[in-house]
Motif scaffolding. Sequence first.
Motif, mmCIF file in Angstrom:
data_model
loop_
_atom_site.group_PDB
_atom_site.id
_atom_site.type_symbol
_atom_site.label_atom_id
_atom_site.label_comp_id
_atom_site.label_asym_id
_atom_site.label_seq_id
_atom_site.Cartn_x
_atom_site.Cartn_y
_atom_site.Cartn_z
ATOM 1 N N ASN A 29 0.835 -1.210 0.000
ATOM 2 C CA ASN A 29 0.000 0.000 0.000
ATOM 3 C C ASN A 29 0.865 1.253 0.000
ATOM 4 O O ASN A 29 0.597 2.211 -0.731
ATOM 5 C CB ASN A 29 -0.937 0.015 1.205
ATOM 6 C CG ASN A 29 -2.093 -0.945 1.065
ATOM 7 O OD1 ASN A 29 -2.361 -1.478 -0.008
ATOM 8 N ND2 ASN A 29 -2.779 -1.188 2.160
ATOM 9 N N LYS A 33 1.064 4.186 -2.899
ATOM 10 C CA LYS A 33 0.902 5.615 -2.611
ATOM 11 C C LYS A 33 2.088 6.416 -3.147
ATOM 12 O O LYS A 33 1.921 7.509 -3.685
ATOM 13 C CB LYS A 33 0.715 5.856 -1.117
ATOM 14 C CG LYS A 33 -0.661 5.440 -0.613
ATOM 15 C CD LYS A 33 -0.859 5.719 0.847
ATOM 16 C CE LYS A 33 -1.119 7.145 1.153
ATOM 17 N NZ LYS A 33 -2.418 7.669 0.783
ATOM 18 N N THR A 54 -10.088 13.878 -1.268
ATOM 19 C CA THR A 54 -10.041 12.853 -0.228
ATOM 20 C C THR A 54 -8.587 12.573 0.139
ATOM 21 O O THR A 54 -7.704 12.585 -0.715
ATOM 22 C CB THR A 54 -10.725 11.549 -0.677
ATOM 23 O OG1 THR A 54 -10.045 11.028 -1.819
ATOM 24 C CG2 THR A 54 -12.196 11.770 -0.986
ATOM 25 N N SER A 56 -6.594 9.956 3.124
ATOM 26 C CA SER A 56 -6.783 9.060 4.261
ATOM 27 C C SER A 56 -5.515 8.279 4.551
ATOM 28 O O SER A 56 -4.791 7.892 3.641
ATOM 29 C CB SER A 56 -7.961 8.113 4.020
ATOM 30 O OG SER A 56 -7.805 7.454 2.785
ATOM 31 N N SER A 59 -4.578 4.529 2.981
ATOM 32 C CA SER A 59 -5.435 4.155 1.862
ATOM 33 C C SER A 59 -4.741 4.410 0.534
ATOM 34 O O SER A 59 -3.994 5.374 0.384
ATOM 35 C CB SER A 59 -6.736 4.950 1.908
ATOM 36 O OG SER A 59 -7.485 4.741 0.724
ATOM 37 N N THR A 60 -5.014 3.551 -0.445
ATOM 38 C CA THR A 60 -4.441 3.749 -1.781
ATOM 39 C C THR A 60 -5.441 4.415 -2.721
ATOM 40 O O THR A 60 -5.155 4.592 -3.898
ATOM 41 C CB THR A 60 -3.999 2.405 -2.388
ATOM 42 O OG1 THR A 60 -5.136 1.546 -2.482
ATOM 43 C CG2 THR A 60 -2.918 1.758 -1.557
ATOM 44 N N THR A 61 -6.609 4.786 -2.222
ATOM 45 C CA THR A 61 -7.646 5.353 -3.090
ATOM 46 C C THR A 61 -7.853 6.846 -2.891
ATOM 47 O O THR A 61 -8.730 7.424 -3.522
ATOM 48 C CB THR A 61 -8.994 4.633 -2.865
ATOM 49 O OG1 THR A 61 -9.383 4.810 -1.503
ATOM 50 C CG2 THR A 61 -8.896 3.161 -3.196
ATOM 51 N N ASP A 62 -7.064 7.481 -2.024
ATOM 52 C CA ASP A 62 -7.293 8.906 -1.807
ATOM 53 C C ASP A 62 -6.858 9.719 -3.020
ATOM 54 O O ASP A 62 -5.951 9.362 -3.745
ATOM 55 C CB ASP A 62 -6.640 9.394 -0.515
ATOM 56 C CG ASP A 62 -5.137 9.230 -0.489
ATOM 57 O OD1 ASP A 62 -4.624 8.317 -1.128
ATOM 58 O OD2 ASP A 62 -4.485 10.038 0.179
#
Length: 133
Positions: A29, A33, A54, A56, A59-62
């Motif tokens: 992860n 990033k 976003t 976070s 998290s890898t989706t920010d």
Amino acid sequence: MASTYSSSLNLELQATGENSGTWGTITNNNLQKLESAIKGYVSVAIASTSDSLTASDGSTTDEQSNAIIKLTGSLTGNTTMQCEAVESWYIVDNATSMGTYTLGFKPAGGTAASLVSSSKHLLYSDGSTMFDV
């Protein structure tokens, strides 16, 4: 001791001896990033006159961790896009339909840089002010 997170990219900083058997997932992860911060791209539709990327921990989706951010959508009033109040840089493609409205990009609680319609911007934040270089 529990994991902590880096201030700029929200990478998980594991404590010694922590996460036995799962450190590989956490490390992967973190690497994803880092990849996003170097070469990542995200398209973000502006949803309101006060919007935020976003961000976070772990998290890898920010959205904020990406090097290139394309802003889309139609502005309905003078609008500000906000990111975390940390030192960072961004390449921002302003692909919004602005009409007569303005679009600013700023760190939380800080001073915005004004984005020009249909333009690309190289922005730098010192954590309190956004500069268009």
